[in-house]
Design a protein around this motif. Sequence first.
Motif, PDB file in Angstrom:
ATOM      1  N   GLY A 278       0.801  -1.215   0.000  1.00  0.00           N
ATOM      2  CA  GLY A 278       0.000   0.000   0.000  1.00  0.00           C
ATOM      3  C   GLY A 278       0.833   1.264   0.000  1.00  0.00           C
ATOM      4  N   THR A 279       2.124   1.147  -0.251  1.00  0.00           N
ATOM      5  CA  THR A 279       3.011   2.314  -0.280  1.00  0.00           C
ATOM      6  C   THR A 279       3.400   2.611  -1.731  1.00  0.00           C
ATOM      7  N   SER A 280       4.233   3.637  -1.920  1.00  0.00           N
ATOM      8  CA  SER A 280       4.607   4.054  -3.269  1.00  0.00           C
ATOM      9  C   SER A 280       6.101   3.878  -3.502  1.00  0.00           C
ATOM     10  N   TYR A 281       6.482   3.901  -4.767  1.00  0.00           N
ATOM     11  CA  TYR A 281       7.906   3.852  -5.094  1.00  0.00           C
ATOM     12  C   TYR A 281       8.615   5.108  -4.605  1.00  0.00           C
ATOM     13  N   GLY A 282       7.872   6.198  -4.498  1.00  0.00           N
ATOM     14  CA  GLY A 282       8.455   7.409  -3.923  1.00  0.00           C
ATOM     15  C   GLY A 282       8.842   7.212  -2.459  1.00  0.00           C
ATOM     16  N   ASP A 283       8.040   6.417  -1.725  1.00  0.00           N
ATOM     17  CA  ASP A 283       8.371   6.107  -0.331  1.00  0.00           C
ATOM     18  C   ASP A 283       9.662   5.292  -0.248  1.00  0.00           C
ATOM     19  N   VAL A 284       9.789   4.308  -1.144  1.00  0.00           N
ATOM     20  CA  VAL A 284      10.996   3.483  -1.185  1.00  0.00           C
ATOM     21  C   VAL A 284      12.212   4.349  -1.479  1.00  0.00           C
ATOM     22  N   GLU A 285      12.083   5.202  -2.468  1.00  0.00           N
ATOM     23  CA  GLU A 285      13.188   6.081  -2.847  1.00  0.00           C
ATOM     24  C   GLU A 285      13.583   6.996  -1.693  1.00  0.00           C
ATOM     25  N   TYR A 286      12.586   7.543  -0.996  1.00  0.00           N
ATOM     26  CA  TYR A 286      12.862   8.454   0.122  1.00  0.00           C
ATOM     27  C   TYR A 286      13.691   7.763   1.207  1.00  0.00           C
ATOM     28  N   ILE A 287      13.275   6.562   1.590  1.00  0.00           N
ATOM     29  CA  ILE A 287      13.991   5.837   2.642  1.00  0.00           C
ATOM     30  C   ILE A 287      15.403   5.493   2.172  1.00  0.00           C
ATOM     31  N   ALA A 288      15.503   4.923   0.980  1.00  0.00           N
ATOM     32  CA  ALA A 288      16.804   4.485   0.476  1.00  0.00           C
ATOM     33  C   ALA A 288      17.778   5.649   0.318  1.00  0.00           C
ATOM     34  N   GLU A 289      17.326   6.723  -0.317  1.00  0.00           N
ATOM     35  CA  GLU A 289      18.208   7.853  -0.590  1.00  0.00           C
ATOM     36  C   GLU A 289      18.698   8.505   0.700  1.00  0.00           C
ATOM     37  N   ASN A 290      17.807   8.638   1.680  1.00  0.00           N
ATOM     38  CA  ASN A 290      18.207   9.271   2.942  1.00  0.00           C
ATOM     39  C   ASN A 290      19.137   8.387   3.761  1.00  0.00           C
ATOM     40  N   LEU A 291      18.901   7.080   3.765  1.00  0.00           N
ATOM     41  CA  LEU A 291      19.830   6.174   4.447  1.00  0.00           C
ATOM     42  C   LEU A 291      21.213   6.260   3.819  1.00  0.00           C
ATOM     43  N   TRP A 292      21.257   6.252   2.490  1.00  0.00           N
ATOM     44  CA  TRP A 292      22.544   6.264   1.801  1.00  0.00           C
ATOM     45  C   TRP A 292      23.250   7.610   1.943  1.00  0.00           C
TER      46      TRP A 292
END
Length: 694
Positions: A278-292
Motif C-alpha cells: 500500500g506504499t509508493s515507489y516514492g516512499d521506497v526512494e525516500y527511505i533508500a536515498e536518505n539512508l545512503w
Amino acid sequence: MCGIVATSEGGKVRVAANRDHPQPGICGRGAAGPFLLTHPDRLKGPLIRKGKDLVQAKWNDVLDETVKYLKELRDDGHPEYLAITFHDYGKELLERFGNLYGTPNVIGHEAVCHGPRTVASILVLGAEGPRSIDPDYPNSKFTVFIGRNPLEGIVPDIVRRIEEGRNKGMKIAVIDPRKSVLAQRYADRWIAISPGGDTAFLLAVIYYMIDKGMYDEDFLLKFSNASLVIYEDMSPSNIYHTSLFFEGEIEGKKAFTVFSRLKQEAKKAYDRLQELTGTSYGDVEYIAENLWKNRPSAVIDDAWHTSFSVDSTYTWMAAFTINAMIGNLDKKGGLIFSKKPKIYLNEKTNISAKRIDRYKYPLTYSAFPEVTKAILTGKPYPIKALLVVATNLDGREPNSELVRKALEKLDFLAVVDVMPSDVTNYADVVFAESTYLEREELPLPVGWTLEPWIDVHQKTVDPLYDTKPLWWIILELERRLGLANDTFDSLEEKILNQLNVNKEELYKKGCIKLEGDIYEVYPYKRQLNTPSGRIEIYSERLYRNGYFPIPTFVDNKVKPNDVDEFYLITGHTLYHTQDSITFDIPTLIKLAPDNPVWISPKRASTLKIKDGDAVELFSTTTGQKVSCKVKVAEGIRDDTAFAYFGFGRHSKGERVAYGHGFDVNAVISNELVDNISGGIAQSLNIVKIEKRNN
C-alpha cells in the motif's frame, strides 16, 4: 528500568529522576508508583487455596505446598513439566532456578513482543534482545522507525535521546499503518503501510539500493557473508567470491553469491510493491536515498514490539541487512552494539529435556503459546505446573479465553505478584511480593544504555505488610528443594566479583560506569557471535532447519473483504505498563480509562458511525465478540482499526481496573504465527465492526 531517587518523609514517599544515572527520567507511570505502597487492593501477604477460595496463609505453608508439588515432579524424573513465565523482571534469577531445578521451560512474553526481531538479530548479528543493540539517536542524521512508538511505549531515556538527536537536526521517517504520537510529533515522513507489508517494503528498499549501487562494498566483503557462494537449492558452499555479484556454475552446479540471490528475492517484492504494502515507489526512494546520503550516521531502528505478521523474522533480517549495507554498525549515529557486561548466577545446569516451544519452532527465542497448548493437549509433553512472575497472562497472551481454560486445567499454579491480577484467580498459592520501593535487588547491568553501567536498587522503606522480594522467594525454594544454599549476599558478591566493582562505591553512588569503548568494536575489533563471526545475510541455521535462509516476504493473503472489516492493530498507551499493575492506579486509569477502537473518518462515514458510538467487534480469526466504543480519528488507514491493549480486566480484585475497556486479546488468534520465531501475527487479525443499536 529508569534511574530514580526515592525519598521518605513523614510517611510520604516521593520519586524523582536520578540525574546521575545513565537512564535518567521519570514518566507518569513512575511518578504514580508510590501509590502502590498503600494501595488498598495490593496483596498484603501470602495466600493458599482452600476449596474455591484463596485464604491468608503463613510463608512456611505456601513454600511447603509449592516444594511438595515441585519435589514430586522432580522425583518422578520430569522437572520439565514445570514452566516458568515472566515479563523481563527477574529473568536472571528465574533462569538460574530453571537450570538448577532441571526445567528448560523458562519462557517469557516475547512471542507477543520482540520475538521476531530478536531471532533475526541472533541470526544476522549474533546479538539478542532489543537492549543488546540500539541506535545512537543523539548522533543520527536519519532514523527510520517501523511500527515503533517510543513516545507511548515509553522508556524516558530513549525519548530523551531521540529529542537530543532532533535538536541536532536528525530527520525521522515512521512506517506504520497509524500516525502514532512519534509520527505526529517528529516524523518528516509518515508512510502508512498496509499491516503485514513491512518485509515486502524493506525488500523493495534493498532492491532499489542494490540496483542504484547504494551499498558499502568493502564493508560487506570484509564483514558479512554477502559474497558467500550458495547453490540453486539454497545450500551453502564454503567458498567466498572476490565480488559481491556472481552467477554461474561451480562443479557443474548452478551457483550465485548471497548478494546476487538477495537482489533476485528483493525484486519480487519491488515489482509488487503497491499490492503488497500500500506504499509508493516514492516512499521506497525516500527511505533508500536518505539512508545512503546520511551513512553511516543513519539507521533503521531495531524496534521492540515486532510480532506483527507471519514473516516478521524476515522483516528484521531485512532491516539488519540494510543497516549492514550502509556500514553503520558500531559507527557514531548508527546501530550500536551495547557494551553492557553479562553476568552468570550459576555455573551448571540440570536440564536434559528439550524446551517445549522448540519442538515446533526450533529457533524461537520464546513462544509461550506453545505452553498453553501443552497444558491443554499434553503434547509434545504435558505442562502440569506453572510459576507466573509479575505478568498477567490473561492480558498478555493471544486468545485469552484459551489461556483461561489452560489456567483452569493446571495441576498446580503459583503466582508471584504485587496485585491480585487475573491470573491469581486460578492460583493454588500466591507469593505476595514487596513493591520495588520496599525491597533490595541484586546489582545488575543497566539495560537501556550503550555504555557499560552497573546499578543497584535500594529499598526506600521497610515492607508495610507480610511481603517478600522475589530473590528471597526463589532462593528459599532452591534451599528447600535441596538445589543450592545461596543467599542474597553470596549472589551479590558473585556478581560484583565478575564485574570487578567495589560494593561500597556502588551503594554510595547507586550506579557505576565500567570501562569500555562504545564505537567501532563490532565487527572491527571483535567478531560477531554468529557461526561465521560475520554479519549473516544468509543464515545456514535457517537452511538447516528447513527455512528459506535469506530475507523473503510471505504472501499472507489476509485482507479485509468488506467495508465493515478491518485489520486490527494494537499498541501501548502512555499511561499504563503493558499488562501490569498500573491499570489499578486511580490517577492513571483516570488519564486512560478505556481503549476505544480507532477508525478513519472516511470509513466511519461509510458505516454511519460517529465518534463515541458503542460498537461490537467480531473477530473472524477467533470467533469472539467484544463490545467497545469508537474513536474517529485522522491518521489511520481506512482498512485498519487500532486499539490499546492491556484493558478489560477479569479480576474483581483490581477494583480500579475492573470494568475499564475491552480485552483485545479475545479477538487475537494464537494460530496466525510467524513460523520461524513463533511470534504471534497480531496485525493480521480481521475484525468486523458493527454499530450497537442499544
